[in-house]
Design an enzyme around this catalytic site. Structure first.
Site, PDB file in Angstrom:
ATOM      1  CG  ASN A  47      -1.878   1.123   1.261  1.00 56.18           C
ATOM      2  OD1 ASN A  47      -1.805   2.025   0.431  1.00 56.18           O
ATOM      3  ND2 ASN A  47      -2.797   1.090   2.209  1.00 56.18           N
TER       4      ASN A  47
ATOM      5  NE  ARG B 117      -6.228   1.462  -0.169  1.00 52.75           N
ATOM      6  CZ  ARG B 117      -6.310   2.609   0.477  1.00 52.75           C
ATOM      7  NH1 ARG B 117      -5.243   3.150   1.009  1.00 52.75           N
ATOM      8  NH2 ARG B 117      -7.461   3.206   0.613  1.00 52.75           N
TER       9      ARG B 117
ATOM     10  CG  HIS C  77     -13.880   2.248   3.082  1.00 48.11           C
ATOM     11  ND1 HIS C  77     -14.790   3.102   3.645  1.00 48.11           N
ATOM     12  CD2 HIS C  77     -12.660   2.649   3.503  1.00 48.11           C
ATOM     13  CE1 HIS C  77     -14.152   4.005   4.386  1.00 48.11           C
ATOM     14  NE2 HIS C  77     -12.853   3.747   4.308  1.00 48.11           N
TER      15      HIS C  77
ATOM     16  NE  ARG D  99     -12.239  11.565   4.116  1.00 51.54           N
ATOM     17  CZ  ARG D  99     -11.915  10.273   4.085  1.00 51.54           C
ATOM     18  NH1 ARG D  99     -12.806   9.346   4.404  1.00 51.54           N
ATOM     19  NH2 ARG D  99     -10.704   9.911   3.722  1.00 51.54           N
TER      20      ARG D  99
ATOM     21  CD  GLU E  42      -9.415  -1.631   4.282  1.00 49.18           C
ATOM     22  OE1 GLU E  42      -9.612  -0.905   3.303  1.00 49.18           O
ATOM     23  OE2 GLU E  42      -9.304  -1.186   5.442  1.00 49.18           O
TER      24      GLU E  42
END
Ligand code: ADP
Length: 401
Positions: free
Chosen positions: A7, A91, A180, A242, A386
């Site tokens: 990643n 990723r 996601h 956010r 993930e």
């Protein structure tokens, strides 16, 4: 079989090496502050060997070389030779309209990743650097791109289009993409194994990825039909920092009244809003709960707003799915926060959803069924992974399993 997952961010590179047959991480690490001041390298392997030190990391090439040298270090070898690594899964944040599934990175697929740069200007270029550096330093090992957006590619146009002039969709690809996806895909796959309902084309599942970033996916028969994030990860539920979905007219309103540039408003909505902005305390639910329990009004309000918005999104997805069979909670808050889970489940009790409070209160970071036997809706906590999801998708693509 060993699968490496990478990643790569603009100034960081995280990796995990899996012993895939046993689904075990045999080494993992993080190169931080690449190309800036105080670069740092962390690594640990399954034998307990740990490195945690400042290192010179001028480029992503340095980071990948550091990772390779560490994996091959004759004193603490994780692998004997580089070609023990069967494949590398990368990723990649944004696959735009181009990628509905993982792909082997070729010149053509890299060109398509470049076409997605406008939608993810911070992440995609960094993700691609990771791919290119690995290609040059690990020749002959397949490099696979796994996209955060791919799981949501199956959404129909009525779910992904915005009500703005159609030409902006045609000109700039302005539409909802969702994020996601590797997490939603991972817990969907696991839910299909756990559900007591028949896993057929009519099965109605909602996956709730509630972490610092948070999103929901409505999944019919294993296929995503809607998700709460949009063109960017700002849409949907309010998150750590956010704002989530707001009246878009707030943007020019704030810009005019506070004399802010568009970039400043963007920064405010991404980094100073959400749980942090409302509570004024922290973006972390643990801190906010602690303040709420001491009677802090804004901390309490932040948690209440989060749970209320979650119930509203779940309600709209239940309508979109035509009912609900299974709900999954995952990620930091979904896996650990029994207060938030209970409040959200209470909001869906009108559907005959019941959870066992004792099980809920005792569940932190482990897989569990929360719903009671007489509940009309199954509720699971499924810890997400993930990196493992990227490894699994890499193996599936290369038909290695
Ligand atoms: P991300 O990967 O998006 O950074 P995570 O999935 O790790 O986020 O989730 C981080 C959030 O999970 C933290 O902000 C915190 O609010 C929440 N969290 C983690 N552990 C707990 C816990 N034990 N109890 C309550 N909330 C927790």
């Amino acid at each position: 079989m060993k699968i490496l997952v990478i990643n790569s961010g603009s100034s960081s590179l995280k990796y995990q090496l899996f012993d895939y047959d046993n689904k075990k991480v045999i080494a993992k690490g993080l190169c931080e502050r690449i190309g800036i001041d105080n670069p740092h390298f962390k690594h640990e392997d399954a034998s307990g060997h740990v490195i945690n030190e400042d290192r010179r990391l001028d480029s992503h090439g340095d980071a990948v070389r550091t990772m390779i040298d560490t994996l091959l270090d004759p004193e603490f070898p994780v692998i004997g030779k580089l070609d023990e690594i069967t494949a590398v899964g990368h990723r990649i944040v944004h696959g735009g309209p181009y990628f509905s599934k993982p792909v082997i990175m070729t010149e053509e697929s890299k060109d398509s990743v470049r076409k997605c740069f406008p939608w993810s200007p911070l992440h995609n270029p960094a993700n691609l650097i990771g791919v290119e550096v690995c290609e040059s330093l690990m020749p002959g090992i397949p490099q696979v791109g796994v996209f955060d957006t791919a799981f949501h590619h199956s959404m129909p146009p009525e779910a992904y289009m915005y009500g703005i002039p159609y030409e902006y969709y045609e000109k700039y690809g302005v539409r909802r993409y969702g994020f996601h996806g590797t997490s939603h895909a991972y817990v969907t796959r696991r839910a299909s194994e756990l559900t007591q309902f028949e896993w057929n084309a009519s099965h109605r599942l909602i996956t709730c990825h509630l972490g610092n970033g948070a999103s929901f996916a409505a999944v019919k028969g294993g296929v995503c039909i809607d998700t709460s994030m949009g063109l960017t990860p700002l849409e949907g539920i309010m998150m750590g920092t956010r704002c989530g979905s707001i009246d878009p007219a707030i943007v020019p309103f704030l810009a005019k009244l506070d004399n802010l540039s568009l970039d400043e408003v963007d920064g405010l909505l991404n980094h100073k809003s959400g749980i942090y902005g409302i509570s004024g305390i922290s973006s972390d639910f643990r801190d906010v709960h602690a303040a709420a329990s001491q009677g802090n009004y804004r901390a309490k309000l932040a948690v209440q707003m989060f749970c209320y918005q979650a119930v509203k999104i779940l309600g709209s997805f239940i309508a979109a799915l035509g009912g609900i069979d299974t709900i999954v909670f995952t990620a930091g808050i979904g896996e650990n926060d029994s207060v938030v889970r209970q409040s959200i489940c209470e909001g869906i009790s009108y559907r005959g959803l019941k959870i066992d409070d004792d099980i809920n209160n005792a569940t932190h970071g482990k897989e569990v069924k929360l719903s009671t036997d007489d509940s009309l809706v199954e509720v699971f906590v499924i810890p997400t992974n993930e990196e493992l999801s990227i490894a699994m998708q890499t193996v599936d693509l290369l038909a290695l399993a």
